[in-house]
Write a protein that holds these residues in place. Sequence first.
Motif, PDB file in Angstrom:
ATOM      1  N   LYS A  86      -1.014  -3.014-144.426  1.00  0.00           N
ATOM      2  CA  LYS A  86      -0.118  -3.031-143.278  1.00  0.00           C
ATOM      3  C   LYS A  86      -0.844  -3.501-142.025  1.00  0.00           C
ATOM      4  CE  LYS A  86       3.176   0.011-140.934  1.00  0.00           C
ATOM      5  NZ  LYS A  86       3.776   1.358-140.930  1.00  0.00           N
ATOM      6  N   ILE A  87      -2.084  -3.103-141.887  1.00  0.00           N
ATOM      7  CA  ILE A  87      -2.855  -3.488-140.712  1.00  0.00           C
ATOM      8  C   ILE A  87      -3.228  -4.969-140.775  1.00  0.00           C
ATOM      9  CG2 ILE A  87      -5.049  -3.120-139.515  1.00  0.00           C
ATOM     10  CD1 ILE A  87      -4.912  -0.195-140.447  1.00  0.00           C
ATOM     11  N   LYS A  88      -3.512  -5.444-141.981  1.00  0.00           N
ATOM     12  CA  LYS A  88      -4.025  -6.796-142.148  1.00  0.00           C
ATOM     13  C   LYS A  88      -2.952  -7.864-141.983  1.00  0.00           C
ATOM     14  CE  LYS A  88      -6.739  -9.566-145.395  1.00  0.00           C
ATOM     15  NZ  LYS A  88      -7.406  -9.574-146.721  1.00  0.00           N
ATOM     16  N   TYR A  89      -1.733  -7.596-142.438  1.00  0.00           N
ATOM     17  CA  TYR A  89      -0.694  -8.613-142.464  1.00  0.00           C
ATOM     18  C   TYR A  89       0.469  -8.270-141.536  1.00  0.00           C
ATOM     19  CZ  TYR A  89      -3.054 -10.269-146.663  1.00  0.00           C
ATOM     20  OH  TYR A  89      -3.981 -10.743-147.543  1.00  0.00           O
ATOM     21  N   GLY A  90       0.983  -9.304-140.866  1.00  0.00           N
ATOM     22  CA  GLY A  90       2.180  -9.149-140.063  1.00  0.00           C
ATOM     23  C   GLY A  90       3.408  -9.461-140.896  1.00  0.00           C
ATOM     24  N   ASP A  91       4.593  -9.313-140.303  1.00  0.00           N
ATOM     25  CA  ASP A  91       5.832  -9.556-141.038  1.00  0.00           C
ATOM     26  C   ASP A  91       5.899 -10.981-141.578  1.00  0.00           C
ATOM     27  OD1 ASP A  91       6.423  -7.014-140.368  1.00  0.00           O
ATOM     28  OD2 ASP A  91       8.152  -7.459-139.100  1.00  0.00           O
ATOM     29  N   GLU A  92       5.524 -11.943-140.751  1.00  0.00           N
ATOM     30  CA  GLU A  92       5.607 -13.341-141.175  1.00  0.00           C
ATOM     31  C   GLU A  92       4.608 -13.633-142.291  1.00  0.00           C
ATOM     32  OE1 GLU A  92       7.637 -16.815-141.165  1.00  0.00           O
ATOM     33  OE2 GLU A  92       8.039 -14.983-140.009  1.00  0.00           O
ATOM     34  N   ASP A  93       3.459 -12.960-142.259  1.00  0.00           N
ATOM     35  CA  ASP A  93       2.480 -13.130-143.336  1.00  0.00           C
ATOM     36  C   ASP A  93       3.055 -12.650-144.668  1.00  0.00           C
ATOM     37  OD1 ASP A  93       0.386 -14.132-141.711  1.00  0.00           O
ATOM     38  OD2 ASP A  93      -0.012 -12.103-141.005  1.00  0.00           O
ATOM     39  N   ARG A 123       8.737  -2.476-144.001  1.00  0.00           N
ATOM     40  CA  ARG A 123       8.918  -3.492-142.962  1.00  0.00           C
ATOM     41  C   ARG A 123      10.347  -4.032-142.894  1.00  0.00           C
ATOM     42  NH1 ARG A 123       4.162  -6.101-141.419  1.00  0.00           N
ATOM     43  NH2 ARG A 123       2.421  -4.628-141.537  1.00  0.00           N
ATOM     44  N   PHE A 124      10.952  -4.244-144.074  1.00  0.00           N
ATOM     45  CA  PHE A 124      12.234  -4.954-144.103  1.00  0.00           C
ATOM     46  C   PHE A 124      13.400  -4.112-144.626  1.00  0.00           C
ATOM     47  CE2 PHE A 124       8.735  -7.976-144.839  1.00  0.00           C
ATOM     48  CZ  PHE A 124       8.850  -8.735-143.682  1.00  0.00           C
ATOM     49  N   GLY A 125      13.134  -2.872-145.004  1.00  0.00           N
ATOM     50  CA  GLY A 125      14.205  -2.000-145.474  1.00  0.00           C
ATOM     51  C   GLY A 125      14.368  -1.989-146.977  1.00  0.00           C
ATOM     52  N   SER A 126      14.170  -3.138-147.612  1.00  0.00           N
ATOM     53  CA  SER A 126      14.268  -3.242-149.067  1.00  0.00           C
ATOM     54  C   SER A 126      13.612  -4.543-149.510  1.00  0.00           C
ATOM     55  CB  SER A 126      15.729  -3.209-149.533  1.00  0.00           C
ATOM     56  OG  SER A 126      16.404  -4.394-149.132  1.00  0.00           O
ATOM     57  N   TRP A 127      13.370  -4.643-150.805  1.00  0.00           N
ATOM     58  CA  TRP A 127      12.781  -5.865-151.351  1.00  0.00           C
ATOM     59  C   TRP A 127      13.755  -7.038-151.203  1.00  0.00           C
ATOM     60  CZ3 TRP A 127       8.605  -8.341-152.563  1.00  0.00           C
ATOM     61  CH2 TRP A 127       8.646  -9.432-153.436  1.00  0.00           C
TER      62      TRP A 127
END
Length: 251
Positions: A86-93, A123-127
């Motif tokens: 979670k720390i390493k990657y952002g949403d767009e990543d 992050r997005f609520g679901s897959w």
Amino acid sequence: MAKARNGVRHDAMVKSRAIALRNSGWTHREITKELGVSLSTAWLWVRGVQVSPELKSEIEKRRNVRRWDETERRILGQRLRPFQFKIKYGDEDLLNKIRLFYEENGRIPLKKEFNALRIYRERFGSWNSAIQKAGFETNPVLFARRYVARDGHVCDSFTERIIDDWLTENNIAHRRNVRYGLDKSNVDFLINDTIAVEFFGLAGVQIKYDRIIVKKRRLAKKLGWQLIEIYAEHMYPKNKLPLLLRSITKN
């Protein structure tokens, strides 16, 4: 023999050993781990032992130092991995990982193929929501409808389509849904009229399905066919078809 509160009898030497360890400044938990007795048993055995102030001081120092064995380190690492991710990657990543998978494999990834599923849900609520935000339509249920492979074969599941496409890509001629001799049962893929390839996706889920597996093994043996059995763990999270079908590709 010393008898514990739970009714388990221990040799008197074990109790004597516990008392000796306590006199040496061992904690109740250390004694429990060393002798393999319960914590309550260790406490009962040594409750009359007086520990000197010096030994108590040493015990307190050890209590403040956490000693991790390899198993504990591995478990802790597994628990922390999602947070590190979670720390390493952002949403767009995260969304780009889905897009990259599509570019490399020509299809939408299944959630089984992503070890960081928990992060996508957070992050997005679901897959499925993550798939949509990445710009794709979600995958339907694996066994909910039929799928058409690249060579035009109609497959009964998404995974069967993956297998069919893999055979096509590797120039392995194959036929779909060929009967086992005079029996009404069909083989998923038949190669060179002698090699049967079956995807047993519901193995261990339904008793009736497991009986079908046993029946197909018997039929293949009777016909003199080589039966190659493929299960879900062979496909997800990593495709192991090259390993399972290497004898075919060599030919």
